[in-house]
Write a protein that holds these residues in place. Structure first.
Motif, PDB file in Angstrom:
ATOM      1  N   SER A 147      20.486  88.827 -25.987  1.00 34.83           N
ATOM      2  CA  SER A 147      21.857  89.281 -25.789  1.00 34.83           C
ATOM      3  C   SER A 147      22.348  88.940 -24.389  1.00 34.83           C
ATOM      4  CB  SER A 147      21.954  90.789 -26.024  1.00 34.83           C
ATOM      5  OG  SER A 147      23.250  91.267 -25.740  1.00 34.83           O
ATOM      6  N   ALA A 148      21.519  89.206 -23.375  1.00 26.63           N
ATOM      7  CA  ALA A 148      21.897  88.917 -21.993  1.00 26.63           C
ATOM      8  C   ALA A 148      22.097  87.420 -21.788  1.00 26.63           C
ATOM      9  CB  ALA A 148      20.834  89.450 -21.033  1.00 26.63           C
ATOM     10  N   ALA A 149      21.208  86.622 -22.387  1.00 25.70           N
ATOM     11  CA  ALA A 149      21.315  85.170 -22.249  1.00 25.70           C
ATOM     12  C   ALA A 149      22.595  84.652 -22.901  1.00 25.70           C
ATOM     13  CB  ALA A 149      20.094  84.496 -22.860  1.00 25.70           C
ATOM     14  N   ALA A 150      22.871  85.137 -24.121  1.00 28.41           N
ATOM     15  CA  ALA A 150      24.049  84.671 -24.855  1.00 28.41           C
ATOM     16  C   ALA A 150      25.335  85.035 -24.114  1.00 28.41           C
ATOM     17  CB  ALA A 150      24.058  85.268 -26.252  1.00 28.41           C
ATOM     18  N   LYS A 151      25.403  86.256 -23.576  1.00 23.86           N
ATOM     19  CA  LYS A 151      26.601  86.685 -22.861  1.00 23.86           C
ATOM     20  C   LYS A 151      26.809  85.862 -21.583  1.00 23.86           C
ATOM     21  CE  LYS A 151      26.704  91.463 -24.511  1.00 23.86           C
ATOM     22  NZ  LYS A 151      26.565  92.898 -24.132  1.00 23.86           N
ATOM     23  N   ALA A 152      25.722  85.587 -20.869  1.00 19.65           N
ATOM     24  CA  ALA A 152      25.834  84.806 -19.639  1.00 19.65           C
ATOM     25  C   ALA A 152      26.253  83.370 -19.942  1.00 19.65           C
ATOM     26  CB  ALA A 152      24.508  84.828 -18.891  1.00 19.65           C
ATOM     27  N   ILE A 153      25.658  82.783 -20.954  1.00 22.03           N
ATOM     28  CA  ILE A 153      25.941  81.389 -21.294  1.00 22.03           C
ATOM     29  C   ILE A 153      27.369  81.220 -21.792  1.00 22.03           C
ATOM     30  CG2 ILE A 153      25.368  79.548 -22.941  1.00 22.03           C
ATOM     31  CD1 ILE A 153      22.432  80.486 -22.672  1.00 22.03           C
ATOM     32  N   ASN A 154      27.834  82.178 -22.579  1.00 22.19           N
ATOM     33  CA  ASN A 154      29.169  82.071 -23.181  1.00 22.19           C
ATOM     34  C   ASN A 154      30.281  82.663 -22.322  1.00 22.19           C
ATOM     35  OD1 ASN A 154      28.364  80.773 -25.667  1.00 22.19           O
ATOM     36  ND2 ASN A 154      27.419  82.714 -26.242  1.00 22.19           N
ATOM     37  N   GLY A 155      29.934  83.197 -21.159  1.00 18.11           N
ATOM     38  CA  GLY A 155      30.949  83.675 -20.230  1.00 18.11           C
ATOM     39  C   GLY A 155      31.412  85.095 -20.444  1.00 18.11           C
ATOM     40  N   ALA A 156      30.740  85.833 -21.350  1.00 21.62           N
ATOM     41  CA  ALA A 156      31.081  87.245 -21.500  1.00 21.62           C
ATOM     42  C   ALA A 156      30.681  88.012 -20.241  1.00 21.62           C
ATOM     43  CB  ALA A 156      30.390  87.836 -22.726  1.00 21.62           C
ATOM     44  N   LYS A 165      19.612  90.459 -13.086  1.00 26.30           N
ATOM     45  CA  LYS A 165      18.307  89.826 -13.293  1.00 26.30           C
ATOM     46  C   LYS A 165      18.409  88.312 -13.134  1.00 26.30           C
ATOM     47  CE  LYS A 165      16.588  93.392 -16.458  1.00 26.30           C
ATOM     48  NZ  LYS A 165      16.047  93.666 -17.825  1.00 26.30           N
ATOM     49  N   LEU A 166      19.634  87.823 -13.029  1.00 26.43           N
ATOM     50  CA  LEU A 166      19.860  86.392 -12.912  1.00 26.43           C
ATOM     51  C   LEU A 166      20.568  86.085 -11.588  1.00 26.43           C
ATOM     52  CD1 LEU A 166      21.158  85.725 -16.543  1.00 26.43           C
ATOM     53  CD2 LEU A 166      18.899  85.130 -15.647  1.00 26.43           C
ATOM     54  N   SER A 167      20.823  84.824 -11.348  1.00 21.78           N
ATOM     55  CA  SER A 167      21.612  84.372 -10.202  1.00 21.78           C
ATOM     56  C   SER A 167      22.598  83.340 -10.716  1.00 21.78           C
ATOM     57  CB  SER A 167      20.707  83.755  -9.133  1.00 21.78           C
ATOM     58  OG  SER A 167      20.114  82.563  -9.624  1.00 21.78           O
ATOM     59  N   TRP A 168      23.602  82.997  -9.869  1.00 17.85           N
ATOM     60  CA  TRP A 168      24.573  81.994 -10.307  1.00 17.85           C
ATOM     61  C   TRP A 168      23.899  80.660 -10.577  1.00 17.85           C
ATOM     62  CZ3 TRP A 168      29.037  83.171 -12.187  1.00 17.85           C
ATOM     63  CH2 TRP A 168      29.676  84.338 -11.786  1.00 17.85           C
ATOM     64  N   ALA A 169      22.871  80.325  -9.799  1.00 21.06           N
ATOM     65  CA  ALA A 169      22.156  79.065 -10.007  1.00 21.06           C
ATOM     66  C   ALA A 169      21.427  79.067 -11.358  1.00 21.06           C
ATOM     67  CB  ALA A 169      21.170  78.839  -8.873  1.00 21.06           C
ATOM     68  N   LYS A 170      20.818  80.196 -11.695  1.00 22.74           N
ATOM     69  CA  LYS A 170      20.105  80.289 -12.974  1.00 22.74           C
ATOM     70  C   LYS A 170      21.075  80.225 -14.151  1.00 22.74           C
ATOM     71  CE  LYS A 170      16.066  82.889 -11.345  1.00 22.74           C
ATOM     72  NZ  LYS A 170      15.308  84.155 -11.460  1.00 22.74           N
ATOM     73  N   VAL A 171      22.218  80.914 -14.020  1.00 22.73           N
ATOM     74  CA  VAL A 171      23.205  80.893 -15.100  1.00 22.73           C
ATOM     75  C   VAL A 171      23.738  79.475 -15.313  1.00 22.73           C
ATOM     76  CG1 VAL A 171      25.489  81.706 -15.796  1.00 22.73           C
ATOM     77  CG2 VAL A 171      23.849  83.313 -14.804  1.00 22.73           C
ATOM     78  N   LYS A 172      23.983  78.795 -14.223  1.00 27.98           N
ATOM     79  CA  LYS A 172      24.453  77.408 -14.327  1.00 27.98           C
ATOM     80  C   LYS A 172      23.434  76.540 -15.067  1.00 27.98           C
ATOM     81  CE  LYS A 172      26.094  73.530 -11.528  1.00 27.98           C
ATOM     82  NZ  LYS A 172      26.373  73.052 -10.140  1.00 27.98           N
ATOM     83  N   GLU A 173      22.157  76.735 -14.757  1.00 32.23           N
ATOM     84  CA  GLU A 173      21.110  75.959 -15.427  1.00 32.23           C
ATOM     85  C   GLU A 173      20.975  76.350 -16.894  1.00 32.23           C
ATOM     86  OE1 GLU A 173      17.919  73.288 -16.013  1.00 32.23           O
ATOM     87  OE2 GLU A 173      19.603  73.408 -14.615  1.00 32.23           O
ATOM     88  N   MET A 174      21.118  77.651 -17.189  1.00 32.87           N
ATOM     89  CA  MET A 174      21.064  78.110 -18.578  1.00 32.87           C
ATOM     90  C   MET A 174      22.172  77.454 -19.400  1.00 32.87           C
ATOM     91  SD  MET A 174      20.276  82.150 -17.842  1.00 32.87           S
ATOM     92  CE  MET A 174      20.493  82.706 -19.520  1.00 32.87           C
ATOM     93  N   ARG A 175      23.367  77.402 -18.843  1.00 37.72           N
ATOM     94  CA  ARG A 175      24.494  76.785 -19.554  1.00 37.72           C
ATOM     95  C   ARG A 175      24.277  75.284 -19.740  1.00 37.72           C
ATOM     96  NH1 ARG A 175      29.059  80.244 -16.139  1.00 37.72           N
ATOM     97  NH2 ARG A 175      28.849  82.166 -17.373  1.00 37.72           N
ATOM     98  N   LYS A 191      21.825  70.070 -23.400  1.00 33.51           N
ATOM     99  CA  LYS A 191      20.536  69.701 -23.990  1.00 33.51           C
ATOM    100  C   LYS A 191      20.305  70.308 -25.365  1.00 33.51           C
ATOM    101  CE  LYS A 191      19.281  67.467 -20.243  1.00 33.51           C
ATOM    102  NZ  LYS A 191      19.090  66.004 -20.225  1.00 33.51           N
ATOM    103  N   GLY A 192      21.121  71.330 -25.696  1.00 33.38           N
ATOM    104  CA  GLY A 192      20.953  71.970 -26.995  1.00 33.38           C
ATOM    105  C   GLY A 192      19.700  72.813 -27.118  1.00 33.38           C
ATOM    106  N   VAL A 193      19.191  73.311 -25.995  1.00 31.27           N
ATOM    107  CA  VAL A 193      17.974  74.132 -26.011  1.00 31.27           C
ATOM    108  C   VAL A 193      18.267  75.454 -26.714  1.00 31.27           C
ATOM    109  CG1 VAL A 193      16.264  75.313 -24.568  1.00 31.27           C
ATOM    110  CG2 VAL A 193      17.178  73.080 -23.865  1.00 31.27           C
ATOM    111  N   PRO A 194      17.411  75.892 -27.635  1.00 29.89           N
ATOM    112  CA  PRO A 194      17.645  77.147 -28.361  1.00 29.89           C
ATOM    113  C   PRO A 194      17.665  78.357 -27.419  1.00 29.89           C
ATOM    114  CG  PRO A 194      15.962  75.833 -29.442  1.00 29.89           C
ATOM    115  CD  PRO A 194      16.205  75.205 -28.110  1.00 29.89           C
ATOM    116  N   TYR A 195      18.388  79.390 -27.854  1.00 28.47           N
ATOM    117  CA  TYR A 195      18.441  80.616 -27.063  1.00 28.47           C
ATOM    118  C   TYR A 195      17.046  81.187 -26.823  1.00 28.47           C
ATOM    119  CZ  TYR A 195      23.544  81.061 -27.289  1.00 28.47           C
ATOM    120  OH  TYR A 195      24.894  80.866 -27.131  1.00 28.47           O
ATOM    121  N   ALA A 196      16.207  81.160 -27.823  1.00 29.09           N
ATOM    122  CA  ALA A 196      14.864  81.728 -27.698  1.00 29.09           C
ATOM    123  C   ALA A 196      14.092  81.071 -26.561  1.00 29.09           C
ATOM    124  CB  ALA A 196      14.103  81.576 -29.010  1.00 29.09           C
ATOM    125  N   GLU A 197      14.218  79.754 -26.436  1.00 22.47           N
ATOM    126  CA  GLU A 197      13.517  79.044 -25.378  1.00 22.47           C
ATOM    127  C   GLU A 197      14.108  79.373 -24.013  1.00 22.47           C
ATOM    128  OE1 GLU A 197      10.793  76.458 -23.526  1.00 22.47           O
ATOM    129  OE2 GLU A 197      10.846  77.505 -25.454  1.00 22.47           O
TER     130      GLU A 197
END
Length: 209
Positions: A55-64, A23-33, A39-45
């Motif tokens: 869960s998907a966002a947290a795993k992608a951001i943290n490298g799981a 559902k994501l791309s490498w460009a989107k994951v890079k921006e999420m991280r 920037k310290g943007v909350p996971y919810a945002e």
């Protein structure tokens, strides 16, 4: 022939945005991280911005997940163009002509509802009547030697080899494939890594049996 390029991991699995569930791309994951760590943007945002669950966002951001970019790219055929299918060509020949993986050709043929007789060639083997001996057409390599299931010592059919490659393309492990096709794990590994049954037919010849 419609072909797309997909990325593979070091283990040969489709990875990243090329995966059919992605559902994501490498460009989107890079921006999420960047948003999270810089920037310290909350996971919810972040979830709201990119349309994914926490869960998907947290795993992608943290490298799981999304941990390693593809190490190489391969081509996969799409089902929209049926010109080669209509000519009766087998999976190996279509894969060779299009530069796509054999597994993707198999899935495209299945999606298009194209029947296949299990032979990696343009049509089934031809068996001709002869006075004393039978004749059939077999696949040979550049040296004129029989290959694939036509080899005199072949233990597995072309269909079984195709099944191994297709399941690997679908992300199954060596152990899972070995169990499902009832084949030694070492044989599965050698087939997938191109050490066995990796030759394309260079020609066909008629032999007597």
């Amino acid at each position: 022939m419609i072909v797309r390029t997909v990325g593979l991991s070091a283990k040969g699995k489709v990875t990243g945005e090329s995966h059919y569930r992605a559902k994501l791309s490498w460009a989107k994951v890079k921006e999420m991280r960047r948003l999270r760590f810089e920037k310290g943007v909350p996971y919810a945002e972040i979830c709201r911005l990119f349309g994914v669950g926490r869960s998907a966002a947290a795993k992608a951001i943290n490298g799981a997940t999304w941990a390693t970019p593809p190490v190489r790219n391969v081509k996969q055929i799409e089902a929209e163009d049926l010109s080669l299918f209509a000519q009766g060509e087998g999976r190996w020949l279509i894969a060779k002509k299009s530069g796509a993986t054999v597994g993707s050709v198999a899935r495209a043929m299945k999606s298009a509802g194209v029947a296949w007789d299990g032979v990696k060639r343009a049509g089934p083997a031809k068996v001709l009547n002869a006075p004393n001996r039978m004749q059939k057409t077999v696949a040979v390599n550049e040296r004129g030697l029989r290959i694939g299931e036509d080899h005199q010592n072949a233990k597995y059919t072309n269909g079984e080899i195709e099944m191994v490659l297709t399941m690997r393309d679908d992300g199954k492990s060596y152990g899972e494939i070995a169990r499902l096709v009832e084949m030694p794990k070492s044989t599965v590994r050698d087939i997938i890594k191109g050490r066995r049954r990796c030759q394309y037919p260079a020609d066909f010849k008629t032999i007597k049996e």
